[in-house]
Design an enzyme around this catalytic site. Structure first.
Site, mmCIF file in Angstrom:
data_model
loop_
_atom_site.group_PDB
_atom_site.id
_atom_site.type_symbol
_atom_site.label_atom_id
_atom_site.label_comp_id
_atom_site.label_asym_id
_atom_site.label_seq_id
_atom_site.Cartn_x
_atom_site.Cartn_y
_atom_site.Cartn_z
ATOM 1 N N GLY A 167 -59.329 -74.186 -35.759
ATOM 2 C CA GLY A 167 -58.378 -74.262 -36.874
ATOM 3 C C GLY A 167 -58.174 -72.888 -37.492
ATOM 4 O O GLY A 167 -59.091 -72.336 -38.100
ATOM 5 N N LYS B 45 -60.102 -88.346 -56.494
ATOM 6 C CA LYS B 45 -59.119 -87.873 -55.526
ATOM 7 C C LYS B 45 -57.907 -88.789 -55.648
ATOM 8 O O LYS B 45 -58.033 -89.937 -56.103
ATOM 9 C CB LYS B 45 -59.709 -87.977 -54.107
ATOM 10 C CG LYS B 45 -59.045 -87.094 -53.092
ATOM 11 C CD LYS B 45 -59.759 -85.768 -52.913
ATOM 12 C CE LYS B 45 -59.058 -84.920 -51.872
ATOM 13 N NZ LYS B 45 -59.721 -83.659 -51.628
ATOM 14 N N GLY C 255 -55.930 -72.100 -39.843
ATOM 15 C CA GLY C 255 -55.080 -72.301 -41.024
ATOM 16 C C GLY C 255 -55.541 -71.461 -42.190
ATOM 17 O O GLY C 255 -56.115 -70.378 -42.025
ATOM 18 N N HIS C 256 -55.307 -71.966 -43.397
ATOM 19 C CA HIS C 256 -55.588 -71.180 -44.609
ATOM 20 C C HIS C 256 -57.041 -70.733 -44.685
ATOM 21 O O HIS C 256 -57.329 -69.579 -44.954
ATOM 22 C CB HIS C 256 -55.236 -72.011 -45.849
ATOM 23 C CG HIS C 256 -53.773 -72.244 -45.983
ATOM 24 N ND1 HIS C 256 -53.193 -73.468 -45.746
ATOM 25 C CD2 HIS C 256 -52.770 -71.411 -46.298
ATOM 26 C CE1 HIS C 256 -51.894 -73.360 -45.921
ATOM 27 N NE2 HIS C 256 -51.604 -72.129 -46.257
ATOM 28 N N VAL C 257 -57.957 -71.662 -44.459
ATOM 29 C CA VAL C 257 -59.376 -71.303 -44.567
ATOM 30 C C VAL C 257 -59.821 -70.565 -43.304
ATOM 31 O O VAL C 257 -60.489 -69.520 -43.374
ATOM 32 C CB VAL C 257 -60.258 -72.554 -44.787
ATOM 33 C CG1 VAL C 257 -61.720 -72.155 -44.910
ATOM 34 C CG2 VAL C 257 -59.826 -73.324 -46.028
HETATM 35 P P1 NAD Z 1 -54.646 -75.897 -42.924
HETATM 36 O O1 NAD Z 1 -53.769 -77.086 -42.799
HETATM 37 O O2 NAD Z 1 -54.110 -74.648 -43.520
HETATM 38 O O3 NAD Z 1 -55.241 -75.503 -41.484
HETATM 39 C C1 NAD Z 1 -55.697 -76.419 -40.572
HETATM 40 C C2 NAD Z 1 -55.386 -75.864 -39.193
HETATM 41 O O4 NAD Z 1 -55.987 -76.726 -38.236
HETATM 42 C C3 NAD Z 1 -53.889 -75.807 -38.877
HETATM 43 O O5 NAD Z 1 -53.552 -74.513 -38.394
HETATM 44 C C4 NAD Z 1 -53.711 -76.880 -37.799
HETATM 45 O O6 NAD Z 1 -52.697 -76.568 -36.862
HETATM 46 C C5 NAD Z 1 -55.075 -76.880 -37.156
HETATM 47 N N1 NAD Z 1 -55.402 -78.105 -36.411
HETATM 48 C C6 NAD Z 1 -55.061 -79.383 -36.696
HETATM 49 N N2 NAD Z 1 -55.546 -80.211 -35.757
HETATM 50 C C7 NAD Z 1 -56.221 -79.432 -34.868
HETATM 51 C C8 NAD Z 1 -56.943 -79.700 -33.686
HETATM 52 N N3 NAD Z 1 -57.068 -80.929 -33.209
HETATM 53 N N4 NAD Z 1 -57.500 -78.659 -33.035
HETATM 54 C C9 NAD Z 1 -57.368 -77.394 -33.484
HETATM 55 N N5 NAD Z 1 -56.686 -77.085 -34.606
HETATM 56 C C10 NAD Z 1 -56.122 -78.093 -35.276
HETATM 57 O O7 NAD Z 1 -55.941 -76.414 -43.724
HETATM 58 P P2 NAD Z 1 -56.989 -75.523 -44.515
HETATM 59 O O8 NAD Z 1 -56.602 -75.464 -45.945
HETATM 60 O O9 NAD Z 1 -57.267 -74.291 -43.757
HETATM 61 O O10 NAD Z 1 -58.280 -76.477 -44.442
HETATM 62 C C11 NAD Z 1 -59.015 -76.606 -43.245
HETATM 63 C C12 NAD Z 1 -60.026 -77.725 -43.397
HETATM 64 O O11 NAD Z 1 -60.904 -77.442 -44.482
HETATM 65 C C13 NAD Z 1 -59.395 -79.086 -43.736
HETATM 66 O O12 NAD Z 1 -60.145 -80.096 -43.112
HETATM 67 C C14 NAD Z 1 -59.551 -79.182 -45.248
HETATM 68 O O13 NAD Z 1 -59.616 -80.534 -45.678
HETATM 69 C C15 NAD Z 1 -60.876 -78.477 -45.450
HETATM 70 N N6 NAD Z 1 -61.022 -77.877 -46.786
HETATM 71 C C16 NAD Z 1 -60.124 -76.984 -47.235
HETATM 72 C C17 NAD Z 1 -60.284 -76.433 -48.502
HETATM 73 C C18 NAD Z 1 -59.305 -75.402 -49.021
HETATM 74 O O14 NAD Z 1 -59.601 -74.760 -50.045
HETATM 75 N N7 NAD Z 1 -58.174 -75.209 -48.381
HETATM 76 C C19 NAD Z 1 -61.384 -76.788 -49.296
HETATM 77 C C20 NAD Z 1 -62.316 -77.698 -48.779
HETATM 78 C C21 NAD Z 1 -62.129 -78.246 -47.524
#
Ligand code: NAD
Length: 367
Positions: free
Chosen positions: A194, A94, A196-198
């Site tokens: 959350g 990483k 977000g994307h996932v």
């Molecule tokens: P993202 O940044 O698109 O979404 C995260 C969301 O969480 C955002 O909408 C943000 O506003 C919200 N958030 C932040 N703090 C918060 C809180 N205290 N309470 C409620 N909501 C809150 O991220 P993502 O890509 O959707 O990833 C989500 C999680 O999954 C992360 O922890 C990331 O490390 C993990 N992850 C993602 C991937 C991937 O392919 N994107 C792969 C493995 C792990």
């Protein structure tokens, strides 16, 4: 979370690198600096027994260098286990860039960073993470082949988040099967933290299946938008951790399962995308087990993204990546059975299966 770890262990007094609490026999740690572009980055290569160390680059405004170092040590270790348990021939690595992604990132900085990656001759392969994007990976690709997650227009696999969400969905269904005797989620109450994307794609899968989905996010507009789009409910209770739901899906931050929240949890399953959900793997894994809450290990069920980018290296197609991601369902069930049979927490079981794969390969290589 990192700030808490540093405070608790007074890491600034420990030896600078090998003495850090998050140091876990890492093979190589590379500090990269470029005065002209302002680049300050650390690449952590935890283990390359199974293959090149693949893991994303996080750009974050760390409060200090201790935070950045500990983050890269912890995250790179996690990647070794994630790839190992997913059956990928990849090691764990990483990178972190110290800075504000919105204010400090420039194409020149990304190019310089790409040159540092190239100097490692493929031992470390990068991808996107928090604070970096597909266009950043495209810039890095100009100076090195050791990057994944480049845009589909340039022959890459694009945004990994939808595949991650599919894997989380599979892991959640496996957990429901084990805990409730059925993997059907219709009528099950699921809290997704959350959007977000996932989170958004996961919510789509869940509502399509008829689950009753509650959502929460600190981004009010996004939360309302996603809830409206998929017919989910915005969670309005005071405390999300004591929500009366069957499944809690952390898809925002790590360390949400901790001393404070664990006593309040009513959900019987935890299955989500966030990395490092257990504040303390040993302590909180055990507490969940004692409370009868089934925890689907995060690094196992959120591996869809890395399975997807792995396709860029070995050359298989999207359909194959989806098939492998679907298999998270079977692996998760196997881990639950292995944990029960051996009196382990699900976290311990997943870690030990992953570690065994690394150890076995090491023995083979020594022959
Ligand atoms: P993202 O940044 O698109 O979404 C995260 C969301 O969480 C955002 O909408 C943000 O506003 C919200 N958030 C932040 N703090 C918060 C809180 N205290 N309470 C409620 N909501 C809150 O991220 P993502 O890509 O959707 O990833 C989500 C999680 O999954 C992360 O922890 C990331 O490390 C993990 N992850 C993602 C991937 C991937 O392919 N994107 C792969 C493995 C792990």
């Amino acid at each position: 979370m990192i700030a808490e770890v540093i405070k608790a262990n007074d890491l600034t007094k420990a030896d600078p690198v090998f003495g850090q609490a998050s140091f876990n026999d890492h093979e190589q740690i590379v500090f990269c600096h470029d005065k002209d572009t302002g680049l300050k980055a650390i690449i952590g290569i935890h283990n390359t027994v199974l293959g090149p160390a693949l893991g994303g680059t996080r750009m974050w405004k760390y409060a200090n260098e201790w935070e950045a170092l500990n983050d890269v040590l912890r995250l790179s270790r996690g990647m070794t286990y994630k790839s190992a348990i997913s059956g990928l021939n990849l090691g764990g690595g990483k990178a972190v860039i110290i800075g504000d992604a919105k204010a400090d990132k420039t194409p020149e900085m990304m190019t310089r960073f790409g040159q540092f990656i190239h100097s490692l001759s493929g031992k470390y392969i990068t991808a996107e993470d928090v604070g970096t994007t597909t266009p950043d990976m495209d810039i890095i690709r100009e100076v090195t082949p050791y990057v994944t997650g480049i845009s589909e227009a340039k022959g890459g696999s694009g945004n990994p988040s939808p595949v991650t969400a599919y894997g989380v969905y599979m892991g959640m269904k496996a957990a429901a099967m084990h805990q409730f005797g059925t993997d059907k989620l219709d009528g099950k109450k699921v809290l997704v933290q959350g959007t977000g994307h996932v989170g958004e794609t996961l919510i789509n899968y869940l509502t399509q299946e008829g689950a009753v989905v509650y959502v929460t996010d600190i981004n009010e507009a996004k939360m309302q938008d996603v809830a409206g789009k998929y017919g989910a409910h915005v969670y309005t209770g005071e405390d999300i951790y004591s929500a009366d739901v069957d499944i809690y899906a952390p898809c925002a931050l790590g360390a949400t399962v901790n001393d404070e929240t664990i006593q309040r949890l009513k959900a019987k399953v935890i299955a989500g995308a966030a990395n490092n959900q257990l504040a303390n793997e040993e302590v909180h894994g055990k507490l969940l087990q004692e409370k009868g809450i089934l925890y689907a290990p995060d690094f196992l069920i959120n591996a869809g993204g890395i399975i997807n980018v792995y396709a860029e290296i070995v050359g298989y197609d999207k359909a194959e990546a989806i098939k492998r991601t679907e298999n998270i369902y079977n692996t998760t069930l196997e881990i639950f059975h292995f944990a029960e049979a051996n009196g382990l927490t699900t976290q311990q079981a997943a870690m030990s299966v992953a570690q065994k794969r690394v150890d076995d390969r090491k023995k083979e290589m020594a022959k």
